[in-house]
Write a protein that holds these residues in place. Structure first.
Motif, PDB file in Angstrom:
ATOM      1  N   LYS A 175     -15.374   1.606   2.592  1.00  0.00           N
ATOM      2  CA  LYS A 175     -14.334   0.580   2.474  1.00  0.00           C
ATOM      3  C   LYS A 175     -13.168   1.165   1.712  1.00  0.00           C
ATOM      4  O   LYS A 175     -13.344   1.716   0.631  1.00  0.00           O
ATOM      5  N   ARG A 176     -11.984   1.016   2.283  1.00  0.00           N
ATOM      6  CA  ARG A 176     -10.796   1.608   1.670  1.00  0.00           C
ATOM      7  C   ARG A 176      -9.947   0.545   0.996  1.00  0.00           C
ATOM      8  O   ARG A 176      -9.896  -0.598   1.425  1.00  0.00           O
ATOM      9  N   ARG A 177      -9.286   0.969  -0.081  1.00  0.00           N
ATOM     10  CA  ARG A 177      -8.345   0.134  -0.815  1.00  0.00           C
ATOM     11  C   ARG A 177      -8.983  -1.184  -1.270  1.00  0.00           C
ATOM     12  O   ARG A 177      -8.605  -2.253  -0.832  1.00  0.00           O
ATOM     13  N   ILE A 178      -9.936  -1.043  -2.161  1.00  0.00           N
ATOM     14  CA  ILE A 178     -10.636  -2.209  -2.706  1.00  0.00           C
ATOM     15  C   ILE A 178      -9.998  -2.616  -4.036  1.00  0.00           C
ATOM     16  O   ILE A 178      -9.175  -1.894  -4.589  1.00  0.00           O
ATOM     17  N   THR A 179     -10.412  -3.751  -4.560  1.00  0.00           N
ATOM     18  CA  THR A 179      -9.891  -4.232  -5.841  1.00  0.00           C
ATOM     19  C   THR A 179     -10.610  -3.530  -6.998  1.00  0.00           C
ATOM     20  O   THR A 179     -11.748  -3.069  -6.840  1.00  0.00           O
ATOM     21  N   PRO A 180      -9.975  -3.481  -8.178  1.00  0.00           N
ATOM     22  CA  PRO A 180     -10.655  -2.899  -9.346  1.00  0.00           C
ATOM     23  C   PRO A 180     -11.962  -3.614  -9.695  1.00  0.00           C
ATOM     24  O   PRO A 180     -12.916  -2.987 -10.141  1.00  0.00           O
ATOM     25  N   ASN A 201      21.019   3.188  -6.895  1.00  0.00           N
ATOM     26  CA  ASN A 201      21.028   2.645  -8.256  1.00  0.00           C
ATOM     27  C   ASN A 201      19.659   2.682  -8.926  1.00  0.00           C
ATOM     28  O   ASN A 201      19.464   2.101  -9.988  1.00  0.00           O
ATOM     29  N   GLY A 202      18.706   3.340  -8.296  1.00  0.00           N
ATOM     30  CA  GLY A 202      17.379   3.457  -8.897  1.00  0.00           C
ATOM     31  C   GLY A 202      16.412   2.347  -8.532  1.00  0.00           C
ATOM     32  O   GLY A 202      15.305   2.298  -9.076  1.00  0.00           O
ATOM     33  N   ALA A 203      16.807   1.449  -7.628  1.00  0.00           N
ATOM     34  CA  ALA A 203      15.886   0.390  -7.185  1.00  0.00           C
ATOM     35  C   ALA A 203      14.842   1.005  -6.253  1.00  0.00           C
ATOM     36  O   ALA A 203      15.152   1.865  -5.434  1.00  0.00           O
ATOM     37  N   GLU A 204      13.604   0.550  -6.365  1.00  0.00           N
ATOM     38  CA  GLU A 204      12.511   1.112  -5.575  1.00  0.00           C
ATOM     39  C   GLU A 204      12.492   0.542  -4.158  1.00  0.00           C
ATOM     40  O   GLU A 204      12.501  -0.673  -3.961  1.00  0.00           O
ATOM     41  N   LEU A 205      12.481   1.437  -3.177  1.00  0.00           N
ATOM     42  CA  LEU A 205      12.397   1.046  -1.768  1.00  0.00           C
ATOM     43  C   LEU A 205      10.977   1.213  -1.225  1.00  0.00           C
ATOM     44  O   LEU A 205      10.560   0.496  -0.322  1.00  0.00           O
ATOM     45  N   ALA A 206      10.268   2.197  -1.740  1.00  0.00           N
ATOM     46  CA  ALA A 206       8.884   2.457  -1.321  1.00  0.00           C
ATOM     47  C   ALA A 206       8.140   3.054  -2.504  1.00  0.00           C
ATOM     48  O   ALA A 206       8.592   4.030  -3.093  1.00  0.00           O
ATOM     49  N   VAL A 207       7.012   2.449  -2.848  1.00  0.00           N
ATOM     50  CA  VAL A 207       6.227   2.927  -3.990  1.00  0.00           C
ATOM     51  C   VAL A 207       4.765   3.061  -3.589  1.00  0.00           C
ATOM     52  O   VAL A 207       4.303   2.420  -2.648  1.00  0.00           O
ATOM     53  N   SER A 208       4.050   3.900  -4.305  1.00  0.00           N
ATOM     54  CA  SER A 208       2.618   4.066  -4.068  1.00  0.00           C
ATOM     55  C   SER A 208       1.849   3.617  -5.299  1.00  0.00           C
ATOM     56  O   SER A 208       2.213   3.950  -6.421  1.00  0.00           O
ATOM     57  N   LEU A 209       0.820   2.865  -5.053  1.00  0.00           N
ATOM     58  CA  LEU A 209      -0.106   2.480  -6.104  1.00  0.00           C
ATOM     59  C   LEU A 209      -1.419   3.188  -5.833  1.00  0.00           C
ATOM     60  O   LEU A 209      -1.830   3.328  -4.676  1.00  0.00           O
ATOM     61  N   GLU A 210      -2.072   3.661  -6.873  1.00  0.00           N
ATOM     62  CA  GLU A 210      -3.377   4.283  -6.689  1.00  0.00           C
ATOM     63  C   GLU A 210      -4.435   3.191  -6.685  1.00  0.00           C
ATOM     64  O   GLU A 210      -4.564   2.431  -7.639  1.00  0.00           O
ATOM     65  N   VAL A 211      -5.146   3.102  -5.572  1.00  0.00           N
ATOM     66  CA  VAL A 211      -6.181   2.086  -5.444  1.00  0.00           C
ATOM     67  C   VAL A 211      -7.514   2.761  -5.127  1.00  0.00           C
ATOM     68  O   VAL A 211      -7.557   3.810  -4.492  1.00  0.00           O
ATOM     69  N   PRO A 212      -8.619   2.143  -5.557  1.00  0.00           N
ATOM     70  CA  PRO A 212      -9.933   2.744  -5.302  1.00  0.00           C
ATOM     71  C   PRO A 212     -10.385   2.555  -3.859  1.00  0.00           C
ATOM     72  O   PRO A 212     -10.083   1.540  -3.236  1.00  0.00           O
ATOM     73  N   SER A 213     -11.080   3.552  -3.337  1.00  0.00           N
ATOM     74  CA  SER A 213     -11.707   3.494  -2.020  1.00  0.00           C
ATOM     75  C   SER A 213     -13.128   4.030  -2.145  1.00  0.00           C
ATOM     76  O   SER A 213     -13.398   4.883  -2.983  1.00  0.00           O
ATOM     77  N   VAL A 214     -14.012   3.530  -1.306  1.00  0.00           N
ATOM     78  CA  VAL A 214     -15.430   3.880  -1.393  1.00  0.00           C
ATOM     79  C   VAL A 214     -15.845   4.724  -0.194  1.00  0.00           C
ATOM     80  O   VAL A 214     -15.499   4.402   0.939  1.00  0.00           O
TER      81      VAL A 214
END
Length: 200
Positions: A85-90, A29-42
């Motif tokens: 450091k991976r996956r840091i906050t904006p 039905n189009g409900a999301e089961l797995a999604v990716s967000l782009e996050v900053p890494s250093v």
């Protein structure tokens, strides 16, 4: 001499591979089961660091990494890539970028989220730190979901230090293909609820 020209080309250029943005998994039905967000890494390019002492002091303070750990990342000057450091906050990304230190860069990579948590977890599966599918559909359809890696050409100066023509590598990887399943989350929820009750 073509051989010398080729060797010079190899010495002056290198490739940086960025991790792809995985496609989304949807139910019937189009409900999301797995999604990716782009996050900053250093990450750091040790060959481009000009003042190691200043670099260690500032980076360890901003990222909250012990100075010996940062120092160890800089030890091998022939190495041109090491995660800090991976996956840091904006908010932390802004602090890192405000340092404007040679050799310190920010890129974006995908962080995988599962909005329905454990629901259909065995079917959906999960991914590892490098974005590769390890179990379930994430693994069996990994090539489709990952798409192709993005390779960025980076030039080097006469001393072998990397020169990133744009501000800290902010090129975003292409996203993978989405996957639409026949699985219905509503039915799956009822089935798992009844199975759980029966097991108890």
């Amino acid at each position: 001499d073509p051989r010398i020209a080729h060797q010079q080309e190899v010495q002056l250029k290198r490739r940086l591979v960025l991790f792809p943005h995985r496609g989304t998994l949807f139910d019937a039905n189009g409900a999301e089961l797995a999604v990716s967000l782009e996050v900053p890494s250093v990450f750091v390019d040790p060959s481009a660091v000009t003042d190691a002492r200043q670099f260690v002091r500032k980076v360890s303070k901003v990222l909250g990494i012990p100075p010996p750990v940062v120092r160890a990342k800089l030890r091998d000057r022939s190495r041109q890539f090491a995660w800090l450091k991976r996956r840091i906050t904006p908010a932390l990304q802004k602090k890192v970028e405000s340092l404007r230190l040679p050799g310190l860069y920010v890129t974006h990579e995908g962080a995988r989220l599962y909005p329905e948590r454990e629901l259909a977890a065995q079917v959906v599966g999960f991914v590892g730190d490098e974005g590769q599918g390890l179990e379930g559909l994430e693994r069996s359809h990994d090539t489709l979901l990952r798409s192709q890696k993005l390779v960025v050409q980076v030039e080097r100066d006469a001393k072998g230090r990397s020169i990133y023509s744009n501000a800290p590598v902010l090129v975003r990887p292409e996203r993978g293909a989405d996957l639409h399943l026949t699985l219905d989350l509503r039915i799956q929820h009822l089935v798992e609820k009844e199975l759980d009750a029966a097991a108890r």
